[in-house]
Structure formats: structure tokens, C-alpha cells
Design a protein around this motif. Structure first.
Motif, PDB file in Angstrom:
ATOM      1  N   ARG A   1      78.423  22.953  44.697  1.00 19.59           N
ATOM      2  CA  ARG A   1      79.618  23.199  43.871  1.00 19.59           C
ATOM      3  C   ARG A   1      79.357  24.303  42.844  1.00 19.59           C
ATOM      4  NH1 ARG A   1      82.576  18.366  40.356  1.00 19.59           N
ATOM      5  NH2 ARG A   1      84.192  19.672  39.346  1.00 19.59           N
ATOM      6  N   LEU A   2      78.201  24.254  42.198  1.00 12.89           N
ATOM      7  CA  LEU A   2      77.861  25.286  41.205  1.00 12.89           C
ATOM      8  C   LEU A   2      77.699  26.655  41.866  1.00 12.89           C
ATOM      9  CD1 LEU A   2      75.265  23.279  39.067  1.00 12.89           C
ATOM     10  CD2 LEU A   2      77.639  23.831  38.447  1.00 12.89           C
ATOM     11  N   THR A   3      77.254  26.647  43.121  1.00 13.33           N
ATOM     12  CA  THR A   3      76.984  27.897  43.821  1.00 13.33           C
ATOM     13  C   THR A   3      78.268  28.568  44.314  1.00 13.33           C
ATOM     14  OG1 THR A   3      74.802  27.107  44.518  1.00 13.33           O
ATOM     15  CG2 THR A   3      75.757  28.938  45.772  1.00 13.33           C
TER      16      THR A   3
ATOM     17  N   ASP B   1      84.400  25.776  42.106  1.00 15.99           N
ATOM     18  CA  ASP B   1      85.211  24.583  42.300  1.00 15.99           C
ATOM     19  C   ASP B   1      86.241  24.723  43.412  1.00 15.99           C
ATOM     20  OD1 ASP B   1      83.857  23.207  40.375  1.00 15.99           O
ATOM     21  OD2 ASP B   1      85.629  22.726  39.167  1.00 15.99           O
ATOM     22  N   ASP B   2      86.941  25.847  43.475  1.00 14.65           N
ATOM     23  CA  ASP B   2      88.008  25.990  44.471  1.00 14.65           C
ATOM     24  C   ASP B   2      87.453  25.867  45.891  1.00 14.65           C
ATOM     25  OD1 ASP B   2      89.851  26.288  42.474  1.00 14.65           O
ATOM     26  OD2 ASP B   2      90.041  28.471  42.668  1.00 14.65           O
ATOM     27  N   ALA B   3      86.387  26.589  46.164  1.00 16.87           N
ATOM     28  CA  ALA B   3      85.787  26.530  47.501  1.00 16.87           C
ATOM     29  C   ALA B   3      85.177  25.160  47.764  1.00 16.87           C
ATOM     30  CB  ALA B   3      84.734  27.625  47.656  1.00 16.87           C
ATOM     31  N   PHE B   4      84.526  24.587  46.754  1.00 18.29           N
ATOM     32  CA  PHE B   4      83.868  23.284  46.927  1.00 18.29           C
ATOM     33  C   PHE B   4      84.877  22.218  47.313  1.00 18.29           C
ATOM     34  CE2 PHE B   4      82.561  19.164  45.128  1.00 18.29           C
ATOM     35  CZ  PHE B   4      81.367  18.979  45.804  1.00 18.29           C
ATOM     36  N   TRP B   5      85.993  22.125  46.584  1.00 19.03           N
ATOM     37  CA  TRP B   5      86.950  21.078  46.889  1.00 19.03           C
ATOM     38  C   TRP B   5      87.676  21.336  48.206  1.00 19.03           C
ATOM     39  CZ3 TRP B   5      85.992  16.696  45.127  1.00 19.03           C
ATOM     40  CH2 TRP B   5      85.451  16.532  43.844  1.00 19.03           C
ATOM     41  N   THR B   6      87.797  22.589  48.588  1.00 22.00           N
ATOM     42  CA  THR B   6      88.330  22.877  49.921  1.00 22.00           C
ATOM     43  C   THR B   6      87.381  22.368  50.995  1.00 22.00           C
ATOM     44  OG1 THR B   6      89.520  24.829  49.120  1.00 22.00           O
ATOM     45  CG2 THR B   6      89.081  24.711  51.485  1.00 22.00           C
ATOM     46  N   VAL B   7      86.094  22.587  50.793  1.00 24.70           N
ATOM     47  CA  VAL B   7      85.089  22.071  51.736  1.00 24.70           C
ATOM     48  C   VAL B   7      85.169  20.553  51.822  1.00 24.70           C
ATOM     49  CG1 VAL B   7      82.604  21.746  52.114  1.00 24.70           C
ATOM     50  CG2 VAL B   7      83.494  24.003  51.512  1.00 24.70           C
ATOM     51  N   ILE B   8      85.209  19.884  50.679  1.00 24.45           N
ATOM     52  CA  ILE B   8      85.209  18.423  50.667  1.00 24.45           C
ATOM     53  C   ILE B   8      86.429  17.878  51.392  1.00 24.45           C
ATOM     54  CG2 ILE B   8      85.363  16.377  49.183  1.00 24.45           C
ATOM     55  CD1 ILE B   8      82.603  17.747  49.206  1.00 24.45           C
TER      56      ILE B   8
ATOM     57  N   LEU C   1      70.037  27.853  50.528  1.00 22.80           N
ATOM     58  CA  LEU C   1      70.351  26.734  49.642  1.00 22.80           C
ATOM     59  C   LEU C   1      70.216  25.408  50.385  1.00 22.80           C
ATOM     60  CD1 LEU C   1      71.580  25.941  46.781  1.00 22.80           C
ATOM     61  CD2 LEU C   1      73.764  25.785  48.010  1.00 22.80           C
ATOM     62  N   PHE C   2      70.783  25.320  51.571  1.00 23.23           N
ATOM     63  CA  PHE C   2      70.697  24.097  52.366  1.00 23.23           C
ATOM     64  C   PHE C   2      69.244  23.778  52.700  1.00 23.23           C
ATOM     65  CE2 PHE C   2      75.170  24.207  52.603  1.00 23.23           C
ATOM     66  CZ  PHE C   2      75.649  23.091  53.270  1.00 23.23           C
ATOM     67  N   ASP C   3      68.478  24.782  53.088  1.00 23.38           N
ATOM     68  CA  ASP C   3      67.089  24.551  53.475  1.00 23.38           C
ATOM     69  C   ASP C   3      66.264  24.043  52.304  1.00 23.38           C
ATOM     70  OD1 ASP C   3      64.820  24.880  55.420  1.00 23.38           O
ATOM     71  OD2 ASP C   3      64.141  26.256  53.851  1.00 23.38           O
ATOM     72  N   GLU C   4      66.374  24.680  51.150  1.00 28.63           N
ATOM     73  CA  GLU C   4      65.558  24.287  50.002  1.00 28.63           C
ATOM     74  C   GLU C   4      65.901  22.891  49.510  1.00 28.63           C
ATOM     75  OE1 GLU C   4      66.081  27.333  47.096  1.00 28.63           O
ATOM     76  OE2 GLU C   4      64.692  28.719  48.090  1.00 28.63           O
ATOM     77  N   TRP C   5      67.180  22.545  49.539  1.00 27.15           N
ATOM     78  CA  TRP C   5      67.598  21.251  49.011  1.00 27.15           C
ATOM     79  C   TRP C   5      67.460  20.111  50.011  1.00 27.15           C
ATOM     80  CZ3 TRP C   5      69.078  19.046  44.479  1.00 27.15           C
ATOM     81  CH2 TRP C   5      69.204  19.896  43.382  1.00 27.15           C
ATOM     82  N   LEU C   6      67.633  20.409  51.303  1.00 24.91           N
ATOM     83  CA  LEU C   6      67.761  19.326  52.267  1.00 24.91           C
ATOM     84  C   LEU C   6      66.602  19.191  53.242  1.00 24.91           C
ATOM     85  CD1 LEU C   6      71.551  19.796  53.113  1.00 24.91           C
ATOM     86  CD2 LEU C   6      70.534  18.175  51.505  1.00 24.91           C
ATOM     87  N   TYR C   7      65.813  20.241  53.413  1.00 26.24           N
ATOM     88  CA  TYR C   7      64.763  20.186  54.424  1.00 26.24           C
ATOM     89  C   TYR C   7      63.353  20.339  53.879  1.00 26.24           C
ATOM     90  CZ  TYR C   7      68.488  20.405  57.898  1.00 26.24           C
ATOM     91  OH  TYR C   7      69.592  20.123  58.672  1.00 26.24           O
ATOM     92  N   GLN C   8      63.198  20.944  52.734  1.00 22.20           N
ATOM     93  CA  GLN C   8      61.857  21.189  52.215  1.00 22.20           C
ATOM     94  C   GLN C   8      61.368  19.988  51.389  1.00 22.20           C
ATOM     95  OE1 GLN C   8      60.022  23.729  53.185  1.00 22.20           O
ATOM     96  NE2 GLN C   8      61.839  24.273  54.436  1.00 22.20           N
ATOM     97  N   PRO C   9      60.094  19.600  51.553  1.00 19.79           N
ATOM     98  CA  PRO C   9      59.543  18.456  50.798  1.00 19.79           C
ATOM     99  C   PRO C   9      59.052  18.869  49.412  1.00 19.79           C
ATOM    100  CG  PRO C   9      57.911  19.239  52.351  1.00 19.79           C
ATOM    101  CD  PRO C   9      59.139  20.100  52.572  1.00 19.79           C
ATOM    102  N   ASP C  10      59.855  19.651  48.721  1.00 22.44           N
ATOM    103  CA  ASP C  10      59.496  20.152  47.397  1.00 22.44           C
ATOM    104  C   ASP C  10      60.744  20.130  46.521  1.00 22.44           C
ATOM    105  OD1 ASP C  10      56.732  21.132  48.095  1.00 22.44           O
ATOM    106  OD2 ASP C  10      57.918  22.419  49.428  1.00 22.44           O
ATOM    107  N   LYS C  11      60.517  20.212  45.214  1.00 26.05           N
ATOM    108  CA  LYS C  11      61.634  20.268  44.286  1.00 26.05           C
ATOM    109  C   LYS C  11      62.254  21.653  44.338  1.00 26.05           C
ATOM    110  CE  LYS C  11      62.858  19.534  39.407  1.00 26.05           C
ATOM    111  NZ  LYS C  11      62.371  19.095  38.073  1.00 26.05           N
ATOM    112  N   PRO C  12      63.585  21.748  44.547  1.00 24.04           N
ATOM    113  CA  PRO C  12      64.232  23.058  44.611  1.00 24.04           C
ATOM    114  C   PRO C  12      64.407  23.647  43.207  1.00 24.04           C
ATOM    115  CG  PRO C  12      65.863  21.330  44.851  1.00 24.04           C
ATOM    116  CD  PRO C  12      64.527  20.647  44.802  1.00 24.04           C
ATOM    117  N   ALA C  13      64.625  24.934  43.171  1.00 23.57           N
ATOM    118  CA  ALA C  13      64.913  25.593  41.897  1.00 23.57           C
ATOM    119  C   ALA C  13      66.304  25.180  41.426  1.00 23.57           C
ATOM    120  CB  ALA C  13      64.852  27.106  42.067  1.00 23.57           C
ATOM    121  N   PRO C  14      66.487  25.024  40.100  1.00 25.35           N
ATOM    122  CA  PRO C  14      67.812  24.657  39.607  1.00 25.35           C
ATOM    123  C   PRO C  14      68.825  25.761  39.872  1.00 25.35           C
ATOM    124  CG  PRO C  14      66.350  25.243  37.797  1.00 25.35           C
ATOM    125  CD  PRO C  14      65.498  25.173  39.028  1.00 25.35           C
ATOM    126  N   VAL C  15      70.056  25.375  40.052  1.00 25.65           N
ATOM    127  CA  VAL C  15      71.134  26.344  40.280  1.00 25.65           C
ATOM    128  C   VAL C  15      71.706  26.780  38.946  1.00 25.65           C
ATOM    129  CG1 VAL C  15      73.404  26.668  41.319  1.00 25.65           C
ATOM    130  CG2 VAL C  15      71.676  25.315  42.523  1.00 25.65           C
TER     131      VAL C  15
END
Length: 468
Positions: free
Chosen positions: A410-412, A415-422, A454-468
Motif C-alpha cells: 500500500r505504501l509503495t 491508496d488508490d491502486a492498493f484498494w483497487t487491487v484489494i 518487493l514481493f521477493d524481499e517480503w515474501l520469499y527471502q528468509p531475512d528482514k526486508p528494508a522498511p518502505v
């Protein structure tokens, strides 16, 4: 039942015609092959089967809690997706007494959790067929791969049922994969004074000779892990949302007075929760809602059974919001592989934060900040959210890292695009399984941005991602 009988006549008619077909077509029909005994899931390969698609389960269950005796009949209406010499259903720890396919006795074997059926006549691709299974036994307290109670969990006063991920086979013969949704009907007989609750809508209830029979129907397509029957000493209450959606709650009489009061207060907020989530996700996807609140606290969890979540004790407000959100995310829009369970739990966790923001007790930003405050050295970050492994299916990262990722998205993209996705995600057809790759594709299409990193760092890597 009338529709099933008509279908049976049609199936038998087709089968009789097809017996003579090979001679006339000189080998034009495909050679029958055994159906797969696997649904193809990476984590639970023994669950589910191949070669057919179930349309409807009609389950008749007679249960006596004091002895844990279950006598049952399952009528399974399906369509062959390949030409089958045999096929399999999942069924564990219960014994089949009799089985027919299209009205004819069929050979069958039970090995482990597989019920392998060899019909007298091959089942041709594209044609419907009906399996009738008479079975029963003594129910127990089965455990999943982590040692947690699941499936048909027996107690002295009834049963608590939570199938996720593949526990439906502990109480009926089933194609136990979330990819094969079906409609359901339930006829449940229990001792007088005991109440039986199932998914969907209560059609009738009658008592004769000291036993009470309840008939329920669930007309919306449903994954097997979301099917449920709960029996116990319940008090039933009913209400409706402002738009008329019926809500049926069953609360265990054995709860303490304090827990009953707390439960009543929380469940009274369900109509407001539904109305609020409809403004965020779109129309509520099913024909009813409600809850079963039991006193079986050793089960230790709540589960989002379709239209009727079950709670092993008095639920708090956040948990009810979580299980309600699953009706959109998990129940209507359903994963195809269990590795993508974060698509259920991450979305429902984010919905908890949205409800908290609505009531002034929490917010998505606060939830995100909490997750990002977890030190990088914590084992929390070592679980890849979109592929946690079967032992970590319900790890904290599945819920909270998944929820925090949605806020990072959502931050990336804004809001408009995020809620359209949801909203577009929630509107996907219920019969088409989803994956993380599908969410990535939708997010990129709506936002016009490349998001694979973004998807890879947050969802697939076993490490803490960088903050957005």
C-alpha cells in the motif's frame, strides 16, 4: 435428493450406452487409467486426488458423543476429468461397509488414508457419476502434522471440527484439496438435547425416539477444509445485518457466565463488521454468516469455516474480525497450494488492523510498525512467508509478516491502486485457485509498476526486508 436421482439415471443411461461403444468406434475411446491418489500439493501430496471434479457432497451422519460412534453415508456427485478405470477418495480411520458407483456395487480397498474405488464400468471423461459410501466407526482426536488437534475432534458432549489443512478425511470420504470446491448438504442426527450445527442454512430440525435430526445446506462452492459439523450443548441465536443477511450463532451452554457475556458482546458486533468490510472488500460473498463458540479450549484455535467460523473458547473482537475477513480471503478466493497460505492469513490479519482503525484501537500503520520493530536477528524473519514449509504453515510470519507486506504494498503503490487491487482480488471467481504470482501480476497491472523485488524481499527471502 431429487436432483441427485435424476443425475444418477442420466449417468446410468450414459454408462450402458458406452459399454458397446468400443466395438462401434474401433478403439476411438481413450484407454481407462487409474486416477491419481494425490491432489498435487507440494506440502501434503497424500491429500486430494486426480481424475475427477466433485460437484456436491450429501452427508448423512448419525453420531453418539458418549460412545463416539459414527454411522454415516456420503453421496458424492462428481464429473470425470479423465477416463478412469479407478479413482480415489481420502478417508482415514473409518471403515467402509458398502460402496456403489452409479448404482452398481464397486470393488474398493482402504490403505492408510486412501479409499481406492474400481467401478464395474469405466468412468468416461466429461460424464457425471455418483458414488454412495456407507461407512462408520469410532471417532477420536486426530492430530495434524504439527501435533495439533484437527478434523473431527471428539468430546463427551459432542464434536469440534476444524479441518485445515487436510482433516476433512477424518469424517467423510472426500477429494481433500482446496482446488476442488463443491456444494454440500448435511443431515445430522444426535441424541435429544444435543444440537448439531453445519455450514450454510438450517432447513429443518425434528426429534423422534430420543434423537434430533438437523438438515443443513451450503449452496455456495466450498473447499473441503472449510466444511464443518459441530455438535454440543449449544444455545442458538439469530440476527440479521441491516441489508438482511442472516446470522446464526451457536454458543456452548458450558461456558462460564463471564465468557457467555463476553461472547455475546463480541458476536453482537458481527453485523457492523460485515457492513464495514463490505465497504473495503466488496459485497459479502455468501448467503449467511455466524459462529460456533465451544468450550473445547484444548483445541486452542479458531477456524474460518465457510459461513460459520468455530472458536474453541470465548473469542475476542479481533479474532472475530479475522475469521470474518476470511470469508472473502481464503473462503471465496482460495489458494491452490498450501504454500500460499499467507494469502489467507496475511489478508485476514490486515483486516484485523483495518477493523481496529475503524474502532480506534489499532491501525494498519501501527501493525506494520510493530512488525518492523522485530529485530532482524529474530527467528520470525527466517520463515519465507510465501513458502513457509508444512511445519510452519501457521507460523507467526504467515500472519504478521503477510499483513505487514500488504501495508508495504500500500505504501509503495498508493491508496488508490492498493484498494483497487484489494477489491479486484476479492472479486475473483471462487472456482479459480489463486497464488502469490497471481497477486503480483494483478498488483503490477493495476499500479503500472514493477513489483517483483518487493514481493521477493517480503515474501520469499528468509531475512528482514528494508522498511518502505
Amino acid at each position: 435428493m431429487r436432483r441427485l436421482r435424476v443425475l444418477l439415471v442420466a449417468v446410468l443411461g450414459c454408462a450402458v450406452l458406452l459399454v458397446a461403444a468400443p466395438a462401434a468406434s474401433a478403439g476411438g475411446l481413450p484407454k481407462p487409467q487409474p486416477g491419481s491418489t494425490s491432489g498435487g500439493d507440494q506440502y501434503f501430496p497424500a491429500a486430494g486426488n486426480g481424475g475427477y471434479d466433485v460437484l456436491h457432497y450429501d452427508l448423512t451422519l448419525d453420531y453418539t458423543p458418549a460412545t463416539r460412534a459414527l454411522t454415516a453415508r456420503a453421496i458424492v456427485a462428481a464429473t470425470a476429468t479423465s477416463t478412469l478405470s479407478s479413482f480415489s477418495l481420502d478417508l482415514r480411520d473409518l471403515t467402509v461397509a458398502k460402496l456403489t458407483v452409479n448404482g452398481l456395487p464397486a470393488r474398493f480397498t482402504q490403505t492408510g488414508g486412501e479409499l481406492v474405488v474400481t467401478p464395474r464400468l469405466p468412468l468416461l471423461k466429461g460424464l457425471p457419476f455418483i458414488v454412495v459410501v456407507d461407512y462408520g466407526g469410532t471417532t477420536g482426536q486426530p492430530e495434524d502434522n504439527t501435533g495439533a488437534l484437527y478434523g473431527w475432534i471428539s468430546y463427551d458432549d459432542g464434536a469440534f471440527i476444524g479441518n485445515e489443512p487436510e482433516g476433512a478425511s477424518t469424517w467423510y470420504p472426500v477429494n481433500d484439496t482446496p482446488k476442488d470446491k463443491a456444494t454440500y448438504s448435511f443431515t445430522v442426527t444426535v441424541p435429544q438435547g444435543t444440537t448439531a450445527v453445519a455450514n450454510g442454512t438450517l432447513l429443518s430440525q425434528s426429534t423422534r425416539n430420543g434423537r434430533t435430526t438437523s438438515k443443513w445446506v451450503a449452496t455456495d462452492p466450498m473447499a473441503s477444509y472449510l466444511s464443518m459439523v459441530a455438535t454440543g450443548d449449544y444455545t442458538i441465536t439469530r440476527s440479521r445485518t441491516a441489508s438482511g443477511l442472516p446470522i446464526l450463532n451457536a454458543v456452548d451452554d458450558d461456558l462460564s457466565a463471564e465468557d457467555k457475556a463476553a461472547t455475546a458482546e463480541v458476536l453482537a458486533k458481527q453485523p457492523e463488521m460485515i457492513d464495514f468490510f463490505q465497504t473495503r472488500f466488496g459485497r459479502y460473498p455468501f448467503s449467511s454468516f455466524g459462529a460456533v463458540v465451544d468450550d473445547d479450549t484444548d483445541a486452542g484455535y479458531a477456524l474460518e469455516n465457510q459461513t460459520r467460523p468455530i472458536y474453541s473458547g470465548a473469542p475476542d473482537e479481533s479474532t472475530v474480525a479475522h475469521e470474518l475477513a476470511h470469508q472473502w480471503f481464503g473462503n471465496k478466493v482460495t489458494l491452490g497450494q498450501w504454500r500460499d497460505i499467507w494469502l489467507n492469513e496475511g489478508f485476514a490479519t490486515y483486516a484485523e488492523w483495518l477493523w481496529g482503525e475503524h474502532t480506534g484501537t489499532d491501525s494498519p500503520q501501527a501493525g506494520y510498525d510493530f512488525v518492523m520493530s522485530i529485530p532482524a536477528s529474530s527467528s520470525f524473519w527466517t520463515v519465507p512467508t510465501a513458502d513457509p514449509g508444512p511445519e510452519d504453515l501457521f507460523a507467526a510470519a504467515t500472519y504478521y509478516r503477510g499483513g505487514a507486506f500488504l501495508h508495504a504494498l500500500r505504501l509503495t503503490i498508493g491508496d488508490d491502486a492498493f484498494w483497487t487491487v484489494i477489491r479486484q482480488w476479492a472479486a475473483r471467481p471462487s472456482w479459480v485457485p489463486v497464488s502469490t504470482a497471481d497477486l503480483l501480476a494483478l498488483s503490477e497491472k493495476v499500479s503500472g509498476r514493477q513489483l517483483d523485488t518487493l514481493f521477493d524481499e517480503w515474501l520469499y527471502q528468509p531475512d528482514k526486508p528494508a522498511p518502505v
